[in-house]
Design an enzyme around this catalytic site. Structure first.
Site, PDB file in Angstrom:
ATOM      1  CG  ASN A   9      -1.681   1.226   1.393  1.00  0.00           C
ATOM      2  OD1 ASN A   9      -1.801   1.897   0.539  1.00  0.00           O
ATOM      3  ND2 ASN A   9      -2.555   1.390   2.407  1.00  0.00           N
ATOM      4  CE  LYS A  11       0.034   3.132   4.822  1.00  0.00           C
ATOM      5  NZ  LYS A  11      -0.048   3.327   6.217  1.00  0.00           N
ATOM      6  CG  HIS A  97      -5.561   1.913   5.150  1.00  0.00           C
ATOM      7  ND1 HIS A  97      -5.453   2.844   6.228  1.00  0.00           N
ATOM      8  CD2 HIS A  97      -4.702   1.019   5.233  1.00  0.00           C
ATOM      9  CE1 HIS A  97      -4.093   2.459   6.607  1.00  0.00           C
ATOM     10  NE2 HIS A  97      -3.820   1.392   5.932  1.00  0.00           N
ATOM     11  CD  GLU A  99      -2.633   5.440   6.765  1.00  0.00           C
ATOM     12  OE1 GLU A  99      -2.749   5.603   5.718  1.00  0.00           O
ATOM     13  OE2 GLU A  99      -1.785   4.736   7.726  1.00  0.00           O
ATOM     14  CD  GLU A 169      -3.385  -2.472   7.544  1.00  0.00           C
ATOM     15  OE1 GLU A 169      -2.301  -2.700   6.799  1.00  0.00           O
ATOM     16  OE2 GLU A 169      -3.716  -1.451   7.281  1.00  0.00           O
ATOM     17  N   GLY A 175       2.823   2.110  10.769  1.00  0.00           N
ATOM     18  CA  GLY A 175       3.851   3.358  10.650  1.00  0.00           C
ATOM     19  C   GLY A 175       4.430   3.662  11.830  1.00  0.00           C
ATOM     20  CB  SER A 214       5.611  -1.792  11.841  1.00  0.00           C
ATOM     21  OG  SER A 214       5.166  -0.451  12.401  1.00  0.00           O
ATOM     22  N   GLY A 235       3.101  -1.191   4.120  1.00  0.00           N
ATOM     23  CA  GLY A 235       3.001   0.300   3.934  1.00  0.00           C
ATOM     24  C   GLY A 235       4.482   0.773   3.624  1.00  0.00           C
ATOM     25  N   GLY A 236       5.286   1.548   4.691  1.00  0.00           N
ATOM     26  CA  GLY A 236       6.682   1.956   4.377  1.00  0.00           C
ATOM     27  C   GLY A 236       7.342   1.008   3.672  1.00  0.00           C
TER      28      GLY A 236
HETATM   29  O1  LIG Z   1      -1.189   0.722   6.742  1.00  0.00           O
HETATM   30  C1  LIG Z   1      -0.225  -0.148   6.511  1.00  0.00           C
HETATM   31  C2  LIG Z   1      -0.662  -1.067   5.187  1.00  0.00           C
HETATM   32  O2  LIG Z   1      -1.921  -0.656   4.879  1.00  0.00           O
HETATM   33  C3  LIG Z   1       1.038  -0.635   7.019  1.00  0.00           C
HETATM   34  O3  LIG Z   1       1.729   0.563   7.184  1.00  0.00           O
HETATM   35  P1  LIG Z   1       3.424   0.317   7.633  1.00  0.00           P
HETATM   36  O4  LIG Z   1       3.855  -0.747   7.173  1.00  0.00           O
HETATM   37  O5  LIG Z   1       3.991   1.631   7.259  1.00  0.00           O
HETATM   38  O6  LIG Z   1       3.110   0.108   9.046  1.00  0.00           O
END
Ligand SMILES: O=C(CO)COP(=O)(O)O
Length: 256
Positions: A9, A11, A97, A99, A169, A175, A214, A235-236
């Site tokens: 993802n 983002k 999600h 967010e 999640e 993050g 993470s 994510g990251g």
């Molecule tokens: O929100 C996420 C994937 O949708 C997870 O993000 P991180 O891997 O950056 O923690």
């Protein structure tokens, strides 16, 4: 046996240059990797470019997106429809999600509406669920996940989950660098599967449940060693071709 799915993802990150470098690098890094579905969800602006790059590459990277709206066409300024996503070859669509639930005030019911709309158009929902830190500390994790799932199950039937992907999640792990331990995540994944099994054992057995929060190359293998963790939503760490490919390889290795 469930087939693992590792999805990136991205983002709100990307530029033409970054998308080109990342997908070219990922295609090379995934050479010869089998036994795992690898998907990426760039910002919709870059779907066209991503589709072209993926079709030029050798690995079967699945294209996805980070959101969909709930109207097919018409006077809905700024919205994106399932058919538009399909037009660019995007099949795996993230919905719910945390967010979006937080910053765009998306309710369980609204997310369930998106779920139904994706299914109606033959797309794969990647339904995110998960609790906040406060809910976790209050011992409400399983209840929160069950409530988020029930918005779909109780309106569309448990069979609606066939072919869909669930991403657990925990918000406190997103993050933050503070991933759930493999044991913690396994416990919740098993509880999520048991909740689905209370409606249908067959659906529960087959549904892919990803862990997200993470996930890195360094903790992927221990997470995937768990029987109810079928992949990851990343994510990251998905913004680095080598690191993301290492996570995908860990899934392929663990689920052989
Ligand atoms: O929100 C996420 C994937 O949708 C997870 O993000 P991180 O891997 O950056 O923690």
């Amino acid at each position: 046996m469930r087939h693992p799915v590792v999805m990136g993802n991205w983002k709100l990150n990307g530029s033409k240059e970054m998308v080109t470098n990342l997908l070219t690098g990922l295609d090379a890094a995934l050479a010869g990797v089998e036994g795992v579905d690898v998907a990426v969800a760039p910002p919709v602006m870059y779907l066209d470019l991503a589709q072209r790059l993926i079709s030029q590459g050798n690995s079967n990277i699945i294209l996805g997106a980070q959101n969909v709206d709930v109207n097919a066409s018409g006077a809905y300024t700024g919205d994106i429809s399932p058919e538009m996503l399909k037009d660019f070859g995007a099949s795996h669509i993230i919905i719910g999600h945390s967010e979006r639930r937080e910053y765009h005030h998306e309710s369980d019911e609204f997310v369930a509406q998106k779920f139904a709309f994706l299914k109606e158009h033959g797309l794969t929902p990647v339904l995110c669920i998960g609790e906040s830190e406060a809910q976790n500390e209050a011992g409400e994790t399983v209840a929160v996940c069950a409530r988020q799932l029930d918005a779909v199950i109780k309106t569309q039937g448990v069979e609606a989950l066939n072919g869909a992907i669930i991403a657990y999640e925990p918000i406190w792990a997103i993050g933050t660098g503070k991933a759930a331990t493999a044991q913690q995540a396994q416990e919740i994944h098993a509880a999520i599967r048991a909740h689905i099994a209370s409606f249908s054992a067959e659906v529960a057995k087959n549904v892919v449940i990803q862990y997200g929060g993470s996930v890195k190359a360094g903790n992927a293998a221990e997470l995937f060693a768990m029987p109810d963790i079928d992949g990851a939503l990343v994510g990251g760490a998905a913004l680095d071709a080598e690191g993301f490919a290492a996570i995908a390889k860990a899934a392929a290795e663990a689920k052989k």
